[in-house]
Write a protein that holds these residues in place. Structure first.
Motif, PDB file in Angstrom:
ATOM      1  N   PRO A 198     -14.589  -4.639  -7.511  1.00 50.84           N
ATOM      2  CA  PRO A 198     -13.835  -3.587  -8.208  1.00 50.84           C
ATOM      3  C   PRO A 198     -13.889  -2.228  -7.526  1.00 50.84           C
ATOM      4  N   ARG A 199     -14.998  -1.929  -6.853  1.00 55.78           N
ATOM      5  CA  ARG A 199     -15.134  -0.604  -6.232  1.00 55.78           C
ATOM      6  C   ARG A 199     -14.285  -0.448  -4.971  1.00 55.78           C
ATOM      7  N   PHE A 200     -13.568  -1.502  -4.569  1.00 50.50           N
ATOM      8  CA  PHE A 200     -12.699  -1.432  -3.384  1.00 50.50           C
ATOM      9  C   PHE A 200     -11.218  -1.618  -3.730  1.00 50.50           C
ATOM     10  N   THR A 201     -10.841  -1.465  -5.009  1.00 48.20           N
ATOM     11  CA  THR A 201      -9.470  -1.783  -5.420  1.00 48.20           C
ATOM     12  C   THR A 201      -8.447  -0.710  -5.052  1.00 48.20           C
ATOM     13  N   GLU A 202      -8.836   0.555  -5.033  1.00 44.42           N
ATOM     14  CA  GLU A 202      -7.881   1.637  -4.748  1.00 44.42           C
ATOM     15  C   GLU A 202      -7.283   1.511  -3.357  1.00 44.42           C
ATOM     16  N   PHE A 203      -8.104   1.191  -2.378  1.00 45.78           N
ATOM     17  CA  PHE A 203      -7.638   1.129  -0.994  1.00 45.78           C
ATOM     18  C   PHE A 203      -7.536  -0.299  -0.465  1.00 45.78           C
ATOM     19  N   GLY A 204      -8.097  -1.246  -1.174  1.00 46.44           N
ATOM     20  CA  GLY A 204      -7.981  -2.645  -0.790  1.00 46.44           C
ATOM     21  C   GLY A 204      -9.106  -3.108   0.109  1.00 46.44           C
ATOM     22  N   GLY A 205      -9.298  -4.436   0.135  1.00 49.71           N
ATOM     23  CA  GLY A 205     -10.390  -5.006   0.890  1.00 49.71           C
ATOM     24  C   GLY A 205     -10.007  -5.843   2.082  1.00 49.71           C
ATOM     25  N   HIS A 206      -8.702  -6.102   2.282  1.00 53.40           N
ATOM     26  CA  HIS A 206      -8.279  -6.927   3.412  1.00 53.40           C
ATOM     27  C   HIS A 206      -8.356  -6.146   4.723  1.00 53.40           C
ATOM     28  N   THR A 207      -8.635  -6.872   5.805  1.00 48.06           N
ATOM     29  CA  THR A 207      -8.659  -6.242   7.124  1.00 48.06           C
ATOM     30  C   THR A 207      -7.245  -6.143   7.701  1.00 48.06           C
ATOM     31  N   THR A 208      -7.143  -5.470   8.820  1.00 48.20           N
ATOM     32  CA  THR A 208      -5.891  -4.920   9.327  1.00 48.20           C
ATOM     33  C   THR A 208      -4.753  -5.910   9.512  1.00 48.20           C
ATOM     34  N   CYS A 209      -3.636  -5.613   8.881  1.00 53.87           N
ATOM     35  CA  CYS A 209      -2.378  -6.336   9.094  1.00 53.87           C
ATOM     36  C   CYS A 209      -1.245  -5.516   8.498  1.00 53.87           C
ATOM     37  N   LEU A 210      -0.235  -5.214   9.309  1.00 54.70           N
ATOM     38  CA  LEU A 210       0.940  -4.462   8.874  1.00 54.70           C
ATOM     39  C   LEU A 210       2.187  -5.286   9.140  1.00 54.70           C
ATOM     40  N   LEU A 211       3.180  -5.176   8.264  1.00 51.00           N
ATOM     41  CA  LEU A 211       4.472  -5.817   8.476  1.00 51.00           C
ATOM     42  C   LEU A 211       5.537  -4.738   8.583  1.00 51.00           C
ATOM     43  N   VAL A 212       6.276  -4.756   9.685  1.00 51.73           N
ATOM     44  CA  VAL A 212       7.335  -3.782   9.930  1.00 51.73           C
ATOM     45  C   VAL A 212       8.678  -4.490   9.812  1.00 51.73           C
ATOM     46  N   THR A 213       9.584  -3.911   9.031  1.00 53.12           N
ATOM     47  CA  THR A 213      10.929  -4.466   8.867  1.00 53.12           C
ATOM     48  C   THR A 213      11.942  -3.439   9.340  1.00 53.12           C
ATOM     49  N   GLY A 214      12.744  -3.810  10.322  1.00 48.32           N
ATOM     50  CA  GLY A 214      13.760  -2.916  10.847  1.00 48.32           C
ATOM     51  C   GLY A 214      14.992  -2.866   9.965  1.00 48.32           C
ATOM     52  N   THR A 215      15.815  -1.874  10.177  1.00 49.94           N
ATOM     53  CA  THR A 215      17.033  -1.709   9.396  1.00 49.94           C
ATOM     54  C   THR A 215      17.959  -2.914   9.531  1.00 49.94           C
ATOM     55  N   ALA A 216      17.948  -3.555  10.699  1.00 51.17           N
ATOM     56  CA  ALA A 216      18.788  -4.725  10.938  1.00 51.17           C
ATOM     57  C   ALA A 216      18.142  -6.022  10.439  1.00 51.17           C
ATOM     58  N   GLY A 217      16.947  -5.918   9.850  1.00 47.40           N
ATOM     59  CA  GLY A 217      16.295  -7.093   9.290  1.00 47.40           C
ATOM     60  C   GLY A 217      15.261  -7.745  10.175  1.00 47.40           C
ATOM     61  N   GLU A 218      15.046  -7.236  11.390  1.00 46.55           N
ATOM     62  CA  GLU A 218      14.029  -7.817  12.261  1.00 46.55           C
ATOM     63  C   GLU A 218      12.642  -7.537  11.696  1.00 46.55           C
ATOM     64  N   VAL A 219      11.700  -8.450  11.938  1.00 49.65           N
ATOM     65  CA  VAL A 219      10.345  -8.278  11.413  1.00 49.65           C
ATOM     66  C   VAL A 219       9.324  -8.422  12.535  1.00 49.65           C
ATOM     67  N   LEU A 220       8.328  -7.554  12.500  1.00 50.78           N
ATOM     68  CA  LEU A 220       7.200  -7.678  13.424  1.00 50.78           C
ATOM     69  C   LEU A 220       5.926  -7.378  12.652  1.00 50.78           C
ATOM     70  N   MET A 221       4.863  -7.994  13.080  1.00 52.91           N
ATOM     71  CA  MET A 221       3.568  -7.839  12.436  1.00 52.91           C
ATOM     72  C   MET A 221       2.593  -7.221  13.422  1.00 52.91           C
ATOM     73  N   LEU A 222       1.838  -6.237  12.958  1.00 49.59           N
ATOM     74  CA  LEU A 222       0.816  -5.592  13.775  1.00 49.59           C
ATOM     75  C   LEU A 222      -0.547  -6.098  13.328  1.00 49.59           C
ATOM     76  N   ASP A 223      -1.212  -6.802  14.212  1.00 49.76           N
ATOM     77  CA  ASP A 223      -2.514  -7.419  13.974  1.00 49.76           C
ATOM     78  C   ASP A 223      -2.429  -8.490  12.884  1.00 49.76           C
ATOM     79  N   ALA A 224      -3.484  -9.300  12.843  1.00 46.97           N
ATOM     80  CA  ALA A 224      -3.467 -10.474  11.967  1.00 46.97           C
ATOM     81  C   ALA A 224      -4.813 -10.638  11.279  1.00 46.97           C
ATOM     82  N   GLY A 225      -5.285  -9.548  10.667  1.00 43.95           N
ATOM     83  CA  GLY A 225      -6.508  -9.626   9.888  1.00 43.95           C
ATOM     84  C   GLY A 225      -6.283 -10.389   8.595  1.00 43.95           C
ATOM     85  N   SER A 226      -7.242 -10.315   7.694  1.00 39.99           N
ATOM     86  CA  SER A 226      -7.111 -11.061   6.440  1.00 39.99           C
ATOM     87  C   SER A 226      -5.942 -10.576   5.596  1.00 39.99           C
ATOM     88  N   GLY A 227      -5.393  -9.402   5.909  1.00 36.51           N
ATOM     89  CA  GLY A 227      -4.203  -8.903   5.225  1.00 36.51           C
ATOM     90  C   GLY A 227      -2.970  -9.761   5.422  1.00 36.51           C
TER      91      GLY A 227
END
Length: 284
Positions: free
Chosen positions: A17-46
């Motif tokens: 519970p003490r990690f809920t505000e910012f989350g507990g998963h490790t690094t992973c971002l999903l980027v979606t372009g205006t044309a619908g293309e998708v790329l992912m930055l890193d592949a942590g538990s996120g």
């Protein structure tokens, strides 16, 4: 261009519970372009937070950009849904900062007994590529993914790491992702490389940068490969970046501690913040 934060924690996932505000998963971002293309930055538990979003995209092509191969940035890769779907084409890119090959490194964590299904048997069309760091540093290597343009720069971190910049020329927006960076240990060339990445071809709209430690903690953790939120602000302001988001939160930093860090950061810049798992940033 949209940026979804599937995980913003460093080193190891946390679930309490003490990690809920910012989350507990490790690094992973999903980027979606205006044309619908998708790329992912890193592949942590996120990756677990990103997988449901990939069910709803209008493409079956995914680019995975790896900053480096430390396990907290890679542990979610074997569970990435598209890897098991024959309709998907997945390209995985990293920099050539190692003596071993990317395919060999990734196979080590996706081969029995560490994982029951090797990458080659997962089903998707998987391509792996290594980009020369020397070409990233000089700007002679530019990656393209649909309407997105991708460049990078080496940053100081044990075993090497790359900061990535993603530009969307159609909207004139851009961001830089500089996780796992020890700014105080950067050489002159590394400092200029990251600042140039943030500035060119125009100042980025957003810098997402490592700020795992407080300024007071930094001397104790010299050589660990991380920065403070204040150093992230220094980079953003020096490069003329419009907004800073701090990421790679220390595994033991709870919500109260991170909120206090955010309050201190916002005294330097009201628009700055600490990244939160589950949030989406839209660059327009």
């Amino acid at each position: 261009m949209k940026i979804f934060f599937g995980g913003v924690r460093g080193t190891t996932p946390r679930a309490a519970p003490r990690f809920t505000e910012f989350g507990g998963h490790t690094t992973c971002l999903l980027v979606t372009g205006t044309a619908g293309e998708v790329l992912m930055l890193d592949a942590g538990s996120g990756v677990q937070e990103v997988n449901p979003l990939l069910h709803d995209v209008d493409t079956h092509e995914l680019l995975v950009l790896l900053t480096h191969l430390h396990l907290d940035h890679l542990m979610g890769l074997p569970t990435l849904g598209p890897l098991y779907d024959a309709d998907w084409h997945v390209e995985i890119i990293a920099a050539d900062q190692r003596t071993t090959k990317l395919a060999d490194d990734l196979s080590r964590i996706t081969t029995p007994p560490l994982w029951p299904i090797p990458l080659s048997d997962m089903g998707a069309h998987i391509k792996m590529r290594e980009v020369p760091v020397s070409e990233l540093a000089t700007g002679s290597e530019m990656l393209h993914w649909g309407g997105l343009e991708i460049s990078g720069a080496a940053v100081p971190h044990p075993n090497g790491c790359v900061a990535w910049r993603v530009d969307e020329p159609s909207t004139g927006t851009a961001f830089v992702f500089a996780t796992d960076t020890e700014w105080s240990a950067a050489s002159e060339a590394q400092r200029e490389g990251l600042l140039s990445l943030c500035r060119n071809p125009q100042p980025a709209d957003l810098l997402i940068m490592d700020g795992q430690f407080t300024s007071e903690q930094l001397p104790q953790y010299s050589g660990w490969g991380h920065s403070s939120a204040a150093e992230g602000m220094e980079v953003a302001q020096t490069a003329g970046v419009k907004r800073l988001l701090v990421t790679h939160h220390a595994p033991d930093s709870n919500d109260d501690q991170l909120l206090a860090m955010e309050t201190d950061l916002q005294r330097l810049s009201p628009d700055a913040a600490l990244a939160r798992q589950g949030e989406t940033i839209v660059l327009e």
